[in-house]
Design a protein around this motif. Structure first.
Motif, PDB file in Angstrom:
ATOM      1  N   GLU A 142     -14.845  33.512-112.668  1.00 14.34           N
ATOM      2  CA  GLU A 142     -15.267  34.278-113.780  1.00 14.34           C
ATOM      3  C   GLU A 142     -16.215  35.799-113.624  1.00 14.34           C
ATOM      4  O   GLU A 142     -15.948  36.609-114.012  1.00 14.34           O
ATOM      5  CB  GLU A 142     -16.192  33.598-114.907  1.00 14.34           C
ATOM      6  CG  GLU A 142     -16.545  34.361-116.103  1.00 14.34           C
ATOM      7  CD  GLU A 142     -17.407  33.437-116.981  1.00 14.34           C
ATOM      8  OE1 GLU A 142     -17.367  33.530-118.193  1.00 14.34           O
ATOM      9  OE2 GLU A 142     -18.295  32.501-116.583  1.00 14.34           O
ATOM     10  N   GLU A 143     -17.046  35.220-112.594  1.00 16.34           N
ATOM     11  CA  GLU A 143     -18.014  36.147-112.180  1.00 16.34           C
ATOM     12  C   GLU A 143     -18.295  35.943-110.720  1.00 16.34           C
ATOM     13  O   GLU A 143     -18.314  34.659-110.134  1.00 16.34           O
ATOM     14  CB  GLU A 143     -19.212  36.341-112.901  1.00 16.34           C
ATOM     15  CG  GLU A 143     -20.461  37.474-112.561  1.00 16.34           C
ATOM     16  CD  GLU A 143     -21.407  37.518-113.883  1.00 16.34           C
ATOM     17  OE1 GLU A 143     -22.391  38.099-113.366  1.00 16.34           O
ATOM     18  OE2 GLU A 143     -21.545  36.708-114.644  1.00 16.34           O
ATOM     19  N   TYR A 185     -21.444  36.383-107.511  1.00 16.38           N
ATOM     20  CA  TYR A 185     -22.643  37.170-106.940  1.00 16.38           C
ATOM     21  C   TYR A 185     -22.569  37.349-105.510  1.00 16.38           C
ATOM     22  O   TYR A 185     -21.874  36.354-104.864  1.00 16.38           O
ATOM     23  CB  TYR A 185     -23.818  36.342-107.270  1.00 16.38           C
ATOM     24  CG  TYR A 185     -24.112  35.774-108.682  1.00 16.38           C
ATOM     25  CD1 TYR A 185     -24.000  36.944-109.698  1.00 16.38           C
ATOM     26  CD2 TYR A 185     -24.414  34.443-108.998  1.00 16.38           C
ATOM     27  CE1 TYR A 185     -24.060  36.354-110.876  1.00 16.38           C
ATOM     28  CE2 TYR A 185     -24.799  34.300-110.258  1.00 16.38           C
ATOM     29  CZ  TYR A 185     -24.564  35.163-111.217  1.00 16.38           C
ATOM     30  OH  TYR A 185     -24.644  34.918-112.695  1.00 16.38           O
ATOM     31  N   VAL A 196     -21.763  27.250-110.688  1.00 13.90           N
ATOM     32  CA  VAL A 196     -21.916  27.907-109.545  1.00 13.90           C
ATOM     33  C   VAL A 196     -21.281  27.205-108.638  1.00 13.90           C
ATOM     34  O   VAL A 196     -21.526  26.203-107.880  1.00 13.90           O
ATOM     35  CB  VAL A 196     -23.201  28.584-109.052  1.00 13.90           C
ATOM     36  CG1 VAL A 196     -23.011  29.480-107.871  1.00 13.90           C
ATOM     37  CG2 VAL A 196     -23.755  29.426-110.385  1.00 13.90           C
ATOM     38  N   LYS A 203     -18.726  30.793-111.956  1.00 14.95           N
ATOM     39  CA  LYS A 203     -19.468  31.611-111.109  1.00 14.95           C
ATOM     40  C   LYS A 203     -19.094  31.269-109.635  1.00 14.95           C
ATOM     41  O   LYS A 203     -19.370  30.091-109.330  1.00 14.95           O
ATOM     42  CB  LYS A 203     -20.904  31.840-111.473  1.00 14.95           C
ATOM     43  CG  LYS A 203     -20.890  32.514-112.964  1.00 14.95           C
ATOM     44  CD  LYS A 203     -22.527  32.838-113.238  1.00 14.95           C
ATOM     45  CE  LYS A 203     -22.688  33.159-114.608  1.00 14.95           C
ATOM     46  NZ  LYS A 203     -22.227  32.378-115.636  1.00 14.95           N
TER      47      LYS A 203
END
Length: 215
Positions: A96-97, A99, A27, A4
């Motif tokens: 992957e993702e 924020y 992260v 992330k």
């Protein structure tokens, strides 16, 4: 290993989500202009920093340059610092993702520009969520999606971003829908709530914004 990426822009600190709630070894933290300082204040390790850094002092800029790799851009350019940083992250092979923090509050032109970035990135197939102290904003392409109740985030709204969203179906919510045609400008799906722990929404055409909110 997929990771992330958390991008932190320099929006008003009062609107910023609690970054420590998203602490995870998986992260990577990316600072954007003054957002770099928010990451350092949270005690996280910086992976990269982007910006013209016109909103920090010389001493703060020197501190940032000691902490991480910095990509400095001129104040006058054809893309915002946030767009430059997001495009760099989308080029990474392990993402992957994503924020995006510090992207709301303050100037409305910056906020709407950041929402537009979600539109530009949706074709990448990577989930990107704008998060602040009261909201989580995510865009979706046509498909079927499950969403799990989180009691802190009581309200859930669906907003058409494209001119039309076709066959919107909401299952398990307080206010369900079945194969509804939603046109841009409609407020039909504002401030819904969960009626069960896991709900489903689906649509066949368009771009849909989901906003999860708390008071």
């Amino acid at each position: 290993m997929k990771r992330k990426y958390a991008l932190v822009a320099g929006g008003p600190k009062g609107e910023l989500a609690d970054l420590k709630a998203y602490k995870d070894e998986n992260v990577r933290w990316i600072g954007i202009d003054r957002g770099v300082l928010f990451i350092l204040e949270a005690g996280f390790t910086l992976h990269h920093a982007f910006g013209d850094f016109d909103s920090v002092t010389m001493e703060e800029k020197e501190k940032i340059e000691r902490e991480t790799t910095v990509s400095i851009y001129p104040a006058e350019k054809d893309a915002t610092d946030t767009e430059i940083a997001l495009n760099w992250v989308l080029e990474q092979t392990d993402v992957e993702e994503i924020y995006l923090f510090g992207a709301t509050g303050g100037r409305l032109d910056h906020f709407f520009a950041n929402v537009q970035l979600l539109i530009n990135s949706i074709e990448k197939g990577i989930k990107i969520t704008i998060i602040d102290s009261q909201n989580q904003i995510t865009l979706f392409k046509p498909g079927t999606y499950k969403v799990v109740e989180q009691r802190e985030w009581k309200y859930i709204s669906f907003v058409p971003i494209s001119e039309d969203v076709y066959d919107l179906t909401l299952t398990g919510f307080k206010y369900p829908l079945a194969n509804e045609h939603i046109k841009i400008g409609s407020t039909l799906c504002i401030s819904n709530e969960f009626a069960q722990d896991e709900c489903t929404f689906s649509f066949t055409e368009g771009i849909l914004m989901m906003i999860r909110s708390k008071d």
